[in-house]
Design a protein around this motif. Structure first.
Motif, PDB file in Angstrom:
ATOM      1  N   THR A   1       0.856  -1.189   0.000  1.00 10.78           N
ATOM      2  CA  THR A   1       0.000   0.000   0.000  1.00 10.78           C
ATOM      3  C   THR A   1       0.887   1.231   0.000  1.00 10.78           C
ATOM      4  O   THR A   1       1.827   1.331   0.784  1.00 10.78           O
ATOM      5  CB  THR A   1      -0.919   0.028   1.231  1.00 10.78           C
ATOM      6  OG1 THR A   1      -0.105  -0.020   2.406  1.00 10.78           O
ATOM      7  CG2 THR A   1      -1.860  -1.158   1.237  1.00 10.78           C
ATOM      8  N   VAL A   2       0.593   2.119  -0.896  1.00 10.64           N
ATOM      9  CA  VAL A   2       1.370   3.344  -1.030  1.00 10.64           C
ATOM     10  C   VAL A   2       0.486   4.505  -0.573  1.00 10.64           C
ATOM     11  O   VAL A   2      -0.614   4.690  -1.093  1.00 10.64           O
ATOM     12  CB  VAL A   2       1.816   3.558  -2.494  1.00 10.64           C
ATOM     13  CG1 VAL A   2       2.618   4.829  -2.631  1.00 10.64           C
ATOM     14  CG2 VAL A   2       2.595   2.361  -2.987  1.00 10.64           C
ATOM     15  N   PRO A   3       0.942   5.276   0.395  1.00  8.94           N
ATOM     16  CA  PRO A   3       0.124   6.409   0.849  1.00  8.94           C
ATOM     17  C   PRO A   3       0.032   7.481  -0.232  1.00  8.94           C
ATOM     18  O   PRO A   3       0.895   7.583  -1.103  1.00  8.94           O
ATOM     19  CB  PRO A   3       0.876   6.926   2.069  1.00  8.94           C
ATOM     20  CG  PRO A   3       2.270   6.443   1.901  1.00  8.94           C
ATOM     21  CD  PRO A   3       2.205   5.179   1.121  1.00  8.94           C
ATOM     22  N   ASP A   4      -1.041   8.274  -0.174  1.00  8.67           N
ATOM     23  CA  ASP A   4      -1.204   9.372  -1.123  1.00  8.67           C
ATOM     24  C   ASP A   4      -0.083  10.381  -0.929  1.00  8.67           C
ATOM     25  O   ASP A   4       0.389  10.624   0.180  1.00  8.67           O
ATOM     26  CB  ASP A   4      -2.558  10.065  -0.912  1.00  8.67           C
ATOM     27  CG  ASP A   4      -3.708   9.174  -1.355  1.00  8.67           C
ATOM     28  OD1 ASP A   4      -3.462   8.286  -2.183  1.00  8.67           O
ATOM     29  OD2 ASP A   4      -4.831   9.373  -0.859  1.00  8.67           O
ATOM     30  N   TYR A   5       0.300  10.989  -2.035  1.00  9.21           N
ATOM     31  CA  TYR A   5       1.390  11.953  -2.001  1.00  9.21           C
ATOM     32  C   TYR A   5       0.911  13.258  -1.378  1.00  9.21           C
ATOM     33  O   TYR A   5      -0.128  13.801  -1.755  1.00  9.21           O
ATOM     34  CB  TYR A   5       1.902  12.211  -3.422  1.00  9.21           C
ATOM     35  CG  TYR A   5       2.945  13.298  -3.495  1.00  9.21           C
ATOM     36  CD1 TYR A   5       4.236  13.064  -3.050  1.00  9.21           C
ATOM     37  CD2 TYR A   5       2.635  14.551  -3.996  1.00  9.21           C
ATOM     38  CE1 TYR A   5       5.192  14.053  -3.109  1.00  9.21           C
ATOM     39  CE2 TYR A   5       3.585  15.548  -4.068  1.00  9.21           C
ATOM     40  CZ  TYR A   5       4.867  15.299  -3.619  1.00  9.21           C
ATOM     41  OH  TYR A   5       5.803  16.273  -3.680  1.00  9.21           O
ATOM     42  N   GLN A   6       1.667  13.723  -0.402  1.00 10.36           N
ATOM     43  CA  GLN A   6       1.381  15.026   0.196  1.00 10.36           C
ATOM     44  C   GLN A   6       2.660  15.853   0.110  1.00 10.36           C
ATOM     45  O   GLN A   6       3.679  15.474   0.671  1.00 10.36           O
ATOM     46  CB  GLN A   6       0.959  14.883   1.654  1.00 10.36           C
ATOM     47  CG  GLN A   6      -0.341  14.146   1.836  1.00 10.36           C
ATOM     48  CD  GLN A   6      -0.681  13.967   3.305  1.00 10.36           C
ATOM     49  OE1 GLN A   6       0.096  14.319   4.180  1.00 10.36           O
ATOM     50  NE2 GLN A   6      -1.852  13.419   3.566  1.00 10.36           N
ATOM     51  N   GLU A   7       2.567  16.965  -0.586  1.00  6.30           N
ATOM     52  CA  GLU A   7       3.746  17.799  -0.760  1.00  6.30           C
ATOM     53  C   GLU A   7       4.082  18.492   0.552  1.00  6.30           C
ATOM     54  O   GLU A   7       3.217  19.052   1.218  1.00  6.30           O
ATOM     55  CB  GLU A   7       3.492  18.855  -1.838  1.00  6.30           C
ATOM     56  CG  GLU A   7       4.701  19.716  -2.104  1.00  6.30           C
ATOM     57  CD  GLU A   7       4.424  20.790  -3.141  1.00  6.30           C
ATOM     58  OE1 GLU A   7       5.385  21.444  -3.546  1.00  6.30           O
ATOM     59  OE2 GLU A   7       3.263  20.982  -3.517  1.00  6.30           O
ATOM     60  N   ARG A   8       5.345  18.405   0.909  1.00  2.55           N
ATOM     61  CA  ARG A   8       5.810  19.096   2.108  1.00  2.55           C
ATOM     62  C   ARG A   8       6.556  20.334   1.661  1.00  2.55           C
ATOM     63  O   ARG A   8       7.605  20.260   1.046  1.00  2.55           O
ATOM     64  CB  ARG A   8       6.725  18.174   2.913  1.00  2.55           C
ATOM     65  CG  ARG A   8       5.978  16.997   3.488  1.00  2.55           C
ATOM     66  CD  ARG A   8       6.868  16.031   4.185  1.00  2.55           C
ATOM     67  NE  ARG A   8       7.781  16.717   5.087  1.00  2.55           N
ATOM     68  CZ  ARG A   8       8.764  16.103   5.731  1.00  2.55           C
ATOM     69  NH1 ARG A   8       8.946  14.825   5.569  1.00  2.55           N
ATOM     70  NH2 ARG A   8       9.554  16.778   6.537  1.00  2.55           N
ATOM     71  N   LYS A   9       5.971  21.470   1.945  1.00  2.00           N
ATOM     72  CA  LYS A   9       6.573  22.728   1.516  1.00  2.00           C
ATOM     73  C   LYS A   9       7.633  23.159   2.516  1.00  2.00           C
ATOM     74  O   LYS A   9       7.467  23.022   3.714  1.00  2.00           O
ATOM     75  CB  LYS A   9       5.502  23.808   1.396  1.00  2.00           C
ATOM     76  CG  LYS A   9       4.438  23.475   0.370  1.00  2.00           C
ATOM     77  CD  LYS A   9       3.384  24.519   0.318  1.00  2.00           C
ATOM     78  CE  LYS A   9       2.287  24.100  -0.651  1.00  2.00           C
ATOM     79  NZ  LYS A   9       1.186  25.029  -0.632  1.00  2.00           N
ATOM     80  N   GLY A  10       8.684  23.713   1.975  1.00  4.04           N
ATOM     81  CA  GLY A  10       9.770  24.184   2.812  1.00  4.04           C
ATOM     82  C   GLY A  10       9.466  25.544   3.423  1.00  4.04           C
ATOM     83  O   GLY A  10       8.445  26.189   3.146  1.00  4.04           O
ATOM     84  N   LEU A  11      10.347  25.993   4.263  1.00  3.07           N
ATOM     85  CA  LEU A  11      10.178  27.248   4.980  1.00  3.07           C
ATOM     86  C   LEU A  11      10.124  28.440   4.023  1.00  3.07           C
ATOM     87  O   LEU A  11       9.278  29.328   4.157  1.00  3.07           O
ATOM     88  CB  LEU A  11      11.326  27.427   5.981  1.00  3.07           C
ATOM     89  CG  LEU A  11      11.307  28.679   6.827  1.00  3.07           C
ATOM     90  CD1 LEU A  11      10.111  28.655   7.774  1.00  3.07           C
ATOM     91  CD2 LEU A  11      12.588  28.829   7.595  1.00  3.07           C
ATOM     92  N   ILE A  12      10.985  28.452   3.029  1.00  9.20           N
ATOM     93  CA  ILE A  12      11.039  29.585   2.095  1.00  9.20           C
ATOM     94  C   ILE A  12       9.783  29.638   1.243  1.00  9.20           C
ATOM     95  O   ILE A  12       9.188  30.710   1.051  1.00  9.20           O
ATOM     96  CB  ILE A  12      12.301  29.498   1.220  1.00  9.20           C
ATOM     97  CG1 ILE A  12      13.550  29.642   2.107  1.00  9.20           C
ATOM     98  CG2 ILE A  12      12.287  30.535   0.118  1.00  9.20           C
ATOM     99  CD1 ILE A  12      14.847  29.453   1.407  1.00  9.20           C
ATOM    100  N   LYS A  13       9.332  28.479   0.737  1.00  5.25           N
ATOM    101  CA  LYS A  13       8.143  28.460  -0.106  1.00  5.25           C
ATOM    102  C   LYS A  13       6.909  28.900   0.679  1.00  5.25           C
ATOM    103  O   LYS A  13       6.076  29.649   0.183  1.00  5.25           O
ATOM    104  CB  LYS A  13       7.942  27.061  -0.679  1.00  5.25           C
ATOM    105  CG  LYS A  13       6.924  27.008  -1.791  1.00  5.25           C
ATOM    106  CD  LYS A  13       6.987  25.683  -2.503  1.00  5.25           C
ATOM    107  CE  LYS A  13       6.092  25.726  -3.718  1.00  5.25           C
ATOM    108  NZ  LYS A  13       6.188  24.520  -4.510  1.00  5.25           N
TER     109      LYS A  13
END
Length: 163
Positions: free
Chosen positions: A139-151
Motif C-alpha cells: 500500500t502506497v500512501p497518497d502523495y502530500q507535498e511538504r513545503k519548505g520554509l522559504i516556499k
C-alpha cells in the motif's frame, strides 16, 4: 673540528634510525579493551559479504548461464583471476558477543553454464516446492507535498502562487 661535528651528527642520526625500528611489542591500539568482554558493553552487529538465503539457492539450476546466476545471487564477492569459471560467495556476521558465523557458496562454471555447486547451502527441490507462493500487497500512501520554509514564507507574502 668539522669532522667531529659531522661524526656526532651522523652518530645521532644512526641512533635515531635504529631506535625507531627496534619495537618488539605491538602498540596498545592493536589490543582489545578488557571491557569488551563484559556483557553490558554494546558491540555492534557486523556483516560482510553477500547475503545468500535458501530461497535464492533453491532457484539455482545447473545449466544456467553466468548472467542468470548473477541476477539471482548478485555479484560474487570473490572472482579468481586465474580461475574465471569459479565464483565464491562468502557471508560473515557477528552479532554482539556471539561468535562469528561464516557461510560460503562456491559455483563452478563450464562453457559459460553452471556445472557444480558447493557450500553450506545447497539447492533442495523439495524445499522449493514446499514453499508456498506468497502474494505481496504493497500500500502506497497518497502523495502530500511538504513545503519548505522559504516556499511557505513566499506564499504568505503573496510572491509565490498557491497550488
Amino acid at each position: 673540528m668539522r669532522k667531529l661535528v659531522y661524526i656526532s651528527i651522523l652518530g645521532c642520526l644512526v641512533a635515531l634510525a635504529t631506535t625507531g625500528c627496534s619495537r618488539d611489542k605491538k602498540p596498545e591500539e592493536y589490543r582489545g579493551s578488557v571491557l569488551e568482554d563484559l556483557p553490558f558493553v554494546y558491540k555492534m552487529t557486523v556483516q560482510q559479504g553477500n547475503i545468500i538465503t535458501e530461497e535464492m539457492v533453491d532457484r539455482l539450476e545447473l545449466g544456467m548461464n553466468k548472467r542468470q546466476v548473477q541476477f539471482l545471487l548478485g555479484t560474487p564477492l570473490l572472482t579468481d583471476f586465474f580461475q574465471a569459471d569459479r565464483w565464491d560467495y562468502t557471508y560473515t556476521i557477528q552479532r554482539g558477543h556471539d561468535p562469528m558465523q561464516i557461510r560460503y557458496l562456491t559455483l563452478y562454471f563450464q562453457d559459460e553454464s553452471l556445472a557444480r555447486i558447493e557450500g553450506d547451502i545447497r539447492p533442495n527441490p523439495a524445499r522449493a516446492e514446499a514453499r508456498a507462493p506468497q502474494e505481496m500487497v504493497v500500500t502506497v500512501p497518497d502523495y502530500q507535498e511538504r513545503k519548505g520554509l522559504i516556499k511557505r514564507g513566499l506564499e504568505t507574502i503573496g510572491l509565490e502562487p498557491k497550488d
